[in-house]
Design an enzyme around this catalytic site. Structure first.
Site, PDB file in Angstrom:
ATOM      1  N   ASP A   1       7.667  20.694  32.936  1.00  0.00           N
ATOM      2  CA  ASP A   1       8.440  21.548  34.062  1.00  0.00           C
ATOM      3  C   ASP A   1       8.836  22.805  33.491  1.00  0.00           C
ATOM      4  O   ASP A   1       9.536  22.742  32.436  1.00  0.00           O
ATOM      5  CB  ASP A   1       9.723  20.825  34.805  1.00  0.00           C
ATOM      6  CG  ASP A   1      10.157  21.279  36.097  1.00  0.00           C
ATOM      7  OD1 ASP A   1      10.403  22.601  35.906  1.00  0.00           O
ATOM      8  OD2 ASP A   1      10.345  20.805  37.211  1.00  0.00           O
TER       9      ASP A   1
ATOM     10  N   CYS B   1      12.813  15.842  39.305  1.00  0.00           N
ATOM     11  CA  CYS B   1      11.581  15.780  38.437  1.00  0.00           C
ATOM     12  C   CYS B   1      10.412  15.598  39.597  1.00  0.00           C
ATOM     13  O   CYS B   1      10.454  14.560  40.473  1.00  0.00           O
ATOM     14  CB  CYS B   1      11.418  14.450  37.265  1.00  0.00           C
ATOM     15  SG  CYS B   1       9.913  14.614  36.630  1.00  0.00           S
TER      16      CYS B   1
END
Length: 205
Positions: free
Chosen positions: A42, A99
């Site tokens: 990420d 996430c």
């Protein structure tokens, strides 16, 4: 966009050199990181940035949802290099709330190759289904699953032949689990650290 990126690099390099003239010369000679960081790909969770570390202070491996696969040769090669060559003694498995990989693992739709990659998270979801069901929202369940994935990652790293061999050599390598909060920018210790077992000594090699 590329020209903007290159300009940002020039500005950063010039600013860094002005603040610390020997910075790049020192880095060019040798990297001596204190940490090996296994994190999520990420873009919002860069190890150096969120941990407040400079280049050269952390050796990094990242993948979707910071999954530790026992057959991931990329991760294992980086781990071996960190422990055996760079002599890193602090390993961090870091996940984060919000996430996307964890969210994908909880969905009933196809995600292509990601579905194979995320299978360990789905297994965790099934194993802890009753505990997760007690949480009051889908977001809370996913965030808890992200934490469970970190704890599992710490366990898997500790079980690798790389760590087992290092401990038998008497090396005090430790593995820690952290979770990062996108909403507040804070790292939190999940209290799942693993260190060399007391009964593992150099005499056993």
């Amino acid at each position: 966009m590329l020209s903007d990126l290159l300009q940002r690099n020039r500005d950063w390099a010039e600013g860094r050199s002005a603040a610390e003239p020997e910075f790049f010369a020192r880095l060019a000679v040798q990297q001596v990181p204190e940490f090996f960081w296994i994190g999520c790909s990420d873009s919002r969770v860069s190890a150096n940035v969120v941990a407040g570390l400079d280049p050269g202070e952390v050796f990094v491996h990242r993948n979707v949802a910071n999954v530790v696969h026992s057959s991931d040769l990329n991760l294992l090669s980086a781990l071996e290099f960190a422990v055996d060559a760079l002599k890193v003694r602090e390993i961090v498995v870091c996940g984060h709330h919000g996430c996307g990989g964890v969210k994908a693992a909880t969905e009933e739709i196809a995600h292509g190759l990601a579905d194979h990659w995320l299978e360990p998270i789905r297994r965790l979801g099934r194993a802890y289904a009753l505990d997760l069901a007690r949480l009051d929202s889908a977001e809370a369940r996913r965030d808890k699953l992200a934490e469970l994935n970190v704890v599992e990652g710490v366990r898997r790293v500790a079980e690798t032949p790389i760590l087992q061999a290092a401990w038998k050599r008497g090396e005090d390598v430790r593995v820690h689990g952290l979770i990062y909060g996108l909403k507040d920018g804070r790292l939190r210790d999940l209290q799942c650290s693993v260190a060399r077992p007391r009964n593992v000594t150099e005499a056993e090699t």
